[in-house]
Design a protein around this motif. Structure first.
Motif, PDB file in Angstrom:
ATOM      1  N   ALA A 292      50.977  33.094  39.383  1.00 56.80           N
ATOM      2  CA  ALA A 292      51.173  31.782  40.008  1.00 56.80           C
ATOM      3  C   ALA A 292      52.256  30.966  39.312  1.00 56.80           C
ATOM      4  N   ASP A 293      52.579  31.322  38.063  1.00 56.16           N
ATOM      5  CA  ASP A 293      53.604  30.572  37.330  1.00 56.16           C
ATOM      6  C   ASP A 293      55.018  31.033  37.670  1.00 56.16           C
ATOM      7  N   ALA A 294      55.162  32.160  38.356  1.00 57.64           N
ATOM      8  CA  ALA A 294      56.484  32.735  38.590  1.00 57.64           C
ATOM      9  C   ALA A 294      57.443  31.781  39.301  1.00 57.64           C
ATOM     10  N   PRO A 295      57.045  31.076  40.388  1.00 59.62           N
ATOM     11  CA  PRO A 295      58.005  30.186  41.059  1.00 59.62           C
ATOM     12  C   PRO A 295      58.575  29.111  40.138  1.00 59.62           C
ATOM     13  N   ALA A 296      57.737  28.507  39.306  1.00 59.25           N
ATOM     14  CA  ALA A 296      58.229  27.457  38.417  1.00 59.25           C
ATOM     15  C   ALA A 296      59.161  28.026  37.351  1.00 59.25           C
ATOM     16  N   ILE A 297      58.860  29.223  36.861  1.00 59.82           N
ATOM     17  CA  ILE A 297      59.725  29.833  35.851  1.00 59.82           C
ATOM     18  C   ILE A 297      61.072  30.192  36.469  1.00 59.82           C
ATOM     19  N   LEU A 298      61.047  30.734  37.682  1.00 59.42           N
ATOM     20  CA  LEU A 298      62.304  31.041  38.359  1.00 59.42           C
ATOM     21  C   LEU A 298      63.117  29.775  38.613  1.00 59.42           C
ATOM     22  N   ALA A 299      62.450  28.687  38.936  1.00 59.94           N
ATOM     23  CA  ALA A 299      63.165  27.425  39.151  1.00 59.94           C
ATOM     24  C   ALA A 299      63.862  26.979  37.873  1.00 59.94           C
TER      25      ALA A 299
ATOM     26  N   ILE B  59      64.400  33.177  28.890  1.00 58.68           N
ATOM     27  CA  ILE B  59      63.515  32.977  30.039  1.00 58.68           C
ATOM     28  C   ILE B  59      63.283  34.292  30.769  1.00 58.68           C
ATOM     29  N   VAL B  60      64.336  35.109  30.890  1.00 58.60           N
ATOM     30  CA  VAL B  60      64.176  36.394  31.567  1.00 58.60           C
ATOM     31  C   VAL B  60      63.195  37.270  30.820  1.00 58.60           C
ATOM     32  N   TYR B  61      63.247  37.253  29.488  1.00 58.13           N
ATOM     33  CA  TYR B  61      62.275  38.044  28.730  1.00 58.13           C
ATOM     34  C   TYR B  61      60.856  37.634  29.103  1.00 58.13           C
ATOM     35  N   GLY B  62      60.606  36.327  29.200  1.00 56.08           N
ATOM     36  CA  GLY B  62      59.270  35.874  29.552  1.00 56.08           C
ATOM     37  C   GLY B  62      58.882  36.258  30.962  1.00 56.08           C
ATOM     38  N   ILE B  63      59.774  36.019  31.902  1.00 49.12           N
ATOM     39  CA  ILE B  63      59.408  36.246  33.303  1.00 49.12           C
ATOM     40  C   ILE B  63      59.268  37.735  33.606  1.00 49.12           C
ATOM     41  N   ALA B  64      59.926  38.588  32.808  1.00 48.30           N
ATOM     42  CA  ALA B  64      59.785  40.031  33.023  1.00 48.30           C
ATOM     43  C   ALA B  64      58.377  40.515  32.684  1.00 48.30           C
ATOM     44  N   HIS B  65      57.584  39.690  32.027  1.00 51.57           N
ATOM     45  CA  HIS B  65      56.188  40.027  31.775  1.00 51.57           C
ATOM     46  C   HIS B  65      55.255  39.363  32.789  1.00 51.57           C
ATOM     47  N   CYS B  66      55.847  38.673  33.727  1.00 47.05           N
ATOM     48  CA  CYS B  66      55.082  38.069  34.817  1.00 47.05           C
ATOM     49  C   CYS B  66      55.455  38.839  36.079  1.00 47.05           C
ATOM     50  N   ASP B  67      54.924  40.040  36.206  1.00 42.11           N
ATOM     51  CA  ASP B  67      55.407  41.012  37.178  1.00 42.11           C
ATOM     52  C   ASP B  67      54.823  40.735  38.562  1.00 42.11           C
ATOM     53  N   THR B  68      55.649  40.158  39.441  1.00 43.21           N
ATOM     54  CA  THR B  68      55.255  39.898  40.827  1.00 43.21           C
ATOM     55  C   THR B  68      56.369  40.387  41.743  1.00 43.21           C
ATOM     56  N   PRO B  69      56.075  40.612  43.015  1.00 41.83           N
ATOM     57  CA  PRO B  69      57.151  40.990  43.953  1.00 41.83           C
ATOM     58  C   PRO B  69      58.275  39.966  43.974  1.00 41.83           C
ATOM     59  N   GLU B  70      57.923  38.686  43.849  1.00 41.87           N
ATOM     60  CA  GLU B  70      58.961  37.652  43.868  1.00 41.87           C
ATOM     61  C   GLU B  70      59.896  37.791  42.676  1.00 41.87           C
ATOM     62  N   VAL B  71      59.327  38.069  41.496  1.00 44.70           N
ATOM     63  CA  VAL B  71      60.147  38.238  40.300  1.00 44.70           C
ATOM     64  C   VAL B  71      61.032  39.472  40.436  1.00 44.70           C
TER      65      VAL B  71
ATOM     66  N   ILE C 106      69.562  42.288  34.463  1.00 45.63           N
ATOM     67  CA  ILE C 106      69.478  43.717  34.158  1.00 45.63           C
ATOM     68  C   ILE C 106      68.559  43.961  32.964  1.00 45.63           C
ATOM     69  N   HIS C 107      68.643  43.112  31.978  1.00 46.58           N
ATOM     70  CA  HIS C 107      67.701  43.215  30.856  1.00 46.58           C
ATOM     71  C   HIS C 107      66.259  43.066  31.352  1.00 46.58           C
ATOM     72  N   GLY C 108      66.042  42.109  32.234  1.00 46.07           N
ATOM     73  CA  GLY C 108      64.702  41.906  32.760  1.00 46.07           C
ATOM     74  C   GLY C 108      64.197  43.111  33.530  1.00 46.07           C
ATOM     75  N   LEU C 109      65.069  43.723  34.323  1.00 48.33           N
ATOM     76  CA  LEU C 109      64.676  44.920  35.062  1.00 48.33           C
ATOM     77  C   LEU C 109      64.342  46.061  34.110  1.00 48.33           C
ATOM     78  N   GLY C 110      65.074  46.155  33.009  1.00 45.70           N
ATOM     79  CA  GLY C 110      64.771  47.183  32.027  1.00 45.70           C
ATOM     80  C   GLY C 110      63.412  46.999  31.396  1.00 45.70           C
ATOM     81  N   ILE C 111      63.036  45.743  31.149  1.00 49.92           N
ATOM     82  CA  ILE C 111      61.706  45.467  30.593  1.00 49.92           C
ATOM     83  C   ILE C 111      60.626  45.843  31.605  1.00 49.92           C
ATOM     84  N   LEU C 112      60.841  45.467  32.857  1.00 50.89           N
ATOM     85  CA  LEU C 112      59.853  45.773  33.894  1.00 50.89           C
ATOM     86  C   LEU C 112      59.681  47.275  34.095  1.00 50.89           C
ATOM     87  N   ALA C 113      60.781  48.010  33.967  1.00 52.88           N
ATOM     88  CA  ALA C 113      60.740  49.443  34.267  1.00 52.88           C
ATOM     89  C   ALA C 113      60.400  50.300  33.058  1.00 52.88           C
ATOM     90  N   ALA C 114      60.380  49.715  31.862  1.00 53.12           N
ATOM     91  CA  ALA C 114      60.204  50.509  30.643  1.00 53.12           C
ATOM     92  C   ALA C 114      58.847  51.191  30.629  1.00 53.12           C
TER      93      ALA C 114
END
Length: 716
Positions: free
Chosen positions: A623-630, A643-655, A677-685
């Motif tokens: 639920a925090d993803a929209p505010a973090i993206l903003a 910020i990307v490091y943080g949001i990459a641990h908030c894994d939602t379709p929107e992120v 790209i760094h964020g995608l690497g964290i999500l995919a690791a």
């Protein structure tokens, strides 16, 4: 040495004033024995027999007489060093207590066999064990009593190594992440210029070198410099890789999409994007990444080439190890990949070992420095010591001991070797030898090494070291070493320093207490939390006050939440608000996190908002993803990676969709695409990332060469 001197010589009456006046070393020893006597007298004794209690009291009385006389043992060395009996027959404190209770033969026996022994080396001596038991004393207390002789003027005489060291098996390291420097405070938030793509603003920003952030902006005496190197060891979430919350089929599609983006990004004109793609390939694709990474060893950017060496190690693949070996062998030829190829290759091999590469790599690393000379060999040995921090092994134990105990070793090598000794179960005597050396950097690193030691007698060594130390930052590091231990004595000692110690050291005592609570079963006591709150209220130094907030967070003090909420709302000091943000996250309860949510879009400082966005992302609530993206849309380039490091641990379709869209936008700003790209690497690791920041955790950060600092902050 003549050991036939009757021990009765030690009882000659000598006035205290003549020895202590004008002699700081003796005065510090008097203070040490005073404190130890108080500790011994207030220790519980109900478990002892009446005979043991009586004998214990007599032994403590003997220690009091020893302190009052102040005729302590001496050495001709500049370093302080233990001697049971010195050349003039003076006894150390333990020997004096033995003599005073009729056990002088034990003194003479120890002096004859091992006169420069620490008590920790004598705990198996049957006669000493029997005496300690009869007098109701523990080996811990005996180690606490003993202090080294104080030195007189003369040349430094460093003893040769005395023991064989066998490192313990590696237990694995924590998940660490890159840090972000504290910037100057800014004014009210302003929107970054530029168009929007995928919901993320893409301002026009020139490429900047992807080097690790510097600590030069913080005074070295400031506790914040240590916290910047260590904070992510406490805020990083548990590894959740492999938990496909979106379903396996969805995840397979996403991973394929990420791989396609990363491979395409290797051709990007911006070296920032290529650098990020190399990092994420090594982090996420395993052996499939080796072939495309090998092609990047000829990239026009030396930063990309250096990062590629590390990325090959991060894959953990056998072929990656072979490619690293080739790179190291090329480093002296005409086709040199990088002037740092050898040290970077060694660290990369450490990453490979963490990812499951063969133990045969240990021998390869141990042999690499021998073929080099001068500065090249020193860099290779330093890298080998970093490897030893990542993957301790017998092959490098000798190098660590040799460099740690050789006063002629380059200082940056020596301090890294000392920190390696802290991981070795049998190294306590060596560390105690190093604790009182004349060289300041040696003493500083020894404090961290003793904090890492699993030996039960490391804590009394740290407590005594603090009492005898005279340099303020070395004393601060010693407090942190004490805080790494979970014994009740550590908490009591730190609380005393918080309440009554020198004012400049109280912020350090506070964060050390916070760290200590993380090692104690059951966490912080009410006394600790109340003491930290009172210390915060009484602290007048604006730069020191945030330390108490961080400490309250480390202690997970729920009672501090109202004060932290008020600080966020009312403090005009951005550093204070940032510390309150971290404290609330560390406390982690629903009321604490709700406070961060409520404040995210209202704080006037970008730095504070970036902290909140990062930590809310790490909290992991979709639920925090929209505010973090903003917040990511509106922030400036220096905060995007955080910020990307943080949001990459908030894994939602929107992120996922937002990061993919901005990463694929060829017209977007390079720094923002690199962050995505760094964020995608964290999500995919598939495996934990950010292992290399372990090299900066509980280390003497003052002695990091620039290349080592960049390695630690490289993203692996």
């Amino acid at each position: 040495m003549n050991h036939s001197i009757p021990y009765a010589i030690a009882f000659l009456a000598v006035g205290t004033v003549g020895f202590t006046q004008g002699n700081p070393a003796v005065e510090r020893l008097v203070d040490h024995y005073t404190r130890v006597e108080q500790e011994l007298r207030r220790a519980p004794t109900s478990h002892l027999t009446a005979s043991q209690r009586s004998r214990r009291a007599s032994a403590i009385d003997a220690l009091a007489r020893y302190r009052q006389r102040a005729d302590f043992g001496r050495t001709v060395r500049d370093d302080m060093f233990p001697r049971f009996v010195d050349d003039a027959g003076r006894r150390c404190a333990v020997a004096w207590m033995l003599d005073s209770t009729g056990a002088g033969q034990i003194t003479l026996s120890v002096a004859e066999r091992h006169n420069e022994a620490w008590v920790c080396e004598l705990t198996d001596d049957p006669d000493l064990k029997r005496w300690l038991h009869q007098h109701g004393l523990t080996p811990w207390e005996a180690a606490r009593i003993q202090a080294p002789n104080y030195g007189s003027a003369g040349s430094i005489n460093t003893p040769q190594p005395r023991r064989n060291l066998t490192p313990p098996p590696r237990q694995g390291g924590p998940l660490d992440v890159p840090r972000v420097d504290i910037p100057q405070p800014d004014g009210p938030a302003t929107r970054s210029p530029g168009r929007t793509s995928g919901g993320l603003a893409t301002s026009s920003t020139p490429d900047r070198a992807p080097v690790g952030p510097s600590i030069a902006s913080l005074p070295v005496q400031d506790w914040r410099a240590w916290w910047q190197w260590n904070r992510l060891s406490y805020i990083a979430p548990p590894d959740s890789h492999g938990d496909d919350s979106l379903g396996s089929s969805t995840n397979d599609v996403f991973l394929d999409e990420v791989e396609s983006i990363l491979l395409a990004s290797l051709e990007d004109p911006s070296f920032l994007v290529r650098h990020a793609a190399v990092t994420s390939l090594g982090r996420a694709l395993g052996r499939r990444a080796v072939e495309p990474l090998t092609g990047m060893l000829d990239d026009v950017s030396h930063e990309v080439r250096n990062q590629t060496i590390l990325a090959l190690g991060a894959t953990g693949a056998a072929r990656g190890v072979r490619e690293i070996a080739k790179v190291v062998s090329r480093s002296s030829g005409e086709t040199e990949v990088s002037h740092l190829a050898t040290p970077l290759g060694i660290v990369a091999l450490g990453l490979a070992r963490l990812q499951g590469a063969s133990p045969a790599v240990d021998g390869l690393v141990a042999a690499l420095p021998s073929g080099l000379a001068g500065a090249d060999r020193e860099r290779a040995e330093l890298a080998a010591l970093l490897y030893q921090r990542l993957a301790p092994n017998d092959s490098l134990a000798e190098l660590a001991e040799r460099r740690a105990t050789d006063a002629n070793s380059p200082r940056d090598l020596r301090v890294r070797a000392i920190e390696c000794l802290g991981l070795v179960e049998t190294s306590l005597p060596e560390l105690m030898d190093l604790r009182d050396r004349r060289d300041l950097a040696t003493r500083q690193s020894t404090s961290f090494a003793l904090g890492s030691s699993s030996d039960d007698l490391a804590l009394p060594a740290l407590m005594t070291g603090f009492e005898l130390e005279r340099e303020s930052l070395a004393r601060a590091f010693t407090l942190l070493g004490i805080g790494a231990h979970g014994e009740p004595e550590a908490g009591e000692f730190l609380l005393e320093q918080l309440r009554e110690g020198p004012k400049p050291l109280r912020p350090w005592a506070a964060v050390a207490i916070g760290c200590h609570t993380r090692t104690v079963s059951g966490g912080a006591t009410t006394e600790i939390c109340d003491s930290l709150l009172r210390a915060w209220q009484h602290e007048k130094n604006r730069d020191a006050r945030p330390a108490y907030l961080v400490a309250l967070g480390l202690a997970e003090s729920a009672n501090a939440i109202p004060m932290l909420r008020q600080t966020l709302e009312e403090s005009t000091h951005f550093g204070m608000r940032a510390a309150a943000v971290e404290a609330l996250f560390l406390i982690g309860t629903d009321p604490a996190v709700a406070t961060l949510r409520a404040r995210l879009q209202r704080d006037p400082c970008r730095f504070v908002r970036a902290h909140m966005a990062e930590l809310l992302g790490l909290h992991g609530e979709p639920a925090d993803a929209p505010a973090i993206l903003a917040e990511l849309r509106s922030t400036t380039p220096e905060f995007r990676a955080q910020i990307v490091y943080g949001i990459a641990h908030c894994d939602t379709p929107e992120v996922r969709d937002a990061l993919v869209e901005v990463a694929e936008d060829p017209a977007g700003a390079a720094d923002l695409r690199a962050a995505a790209i760094h964020g995608l690497g964290i999500l995919a690791a598939a495996t934990p990332s950010y292992r290399l920041t372990e090299l900066g955790r509980n280390s003497n950060y003052l002695m990091f060469p620039s290349w080592m600092e960049n390695v630690a902050m490289s993203g692996f």
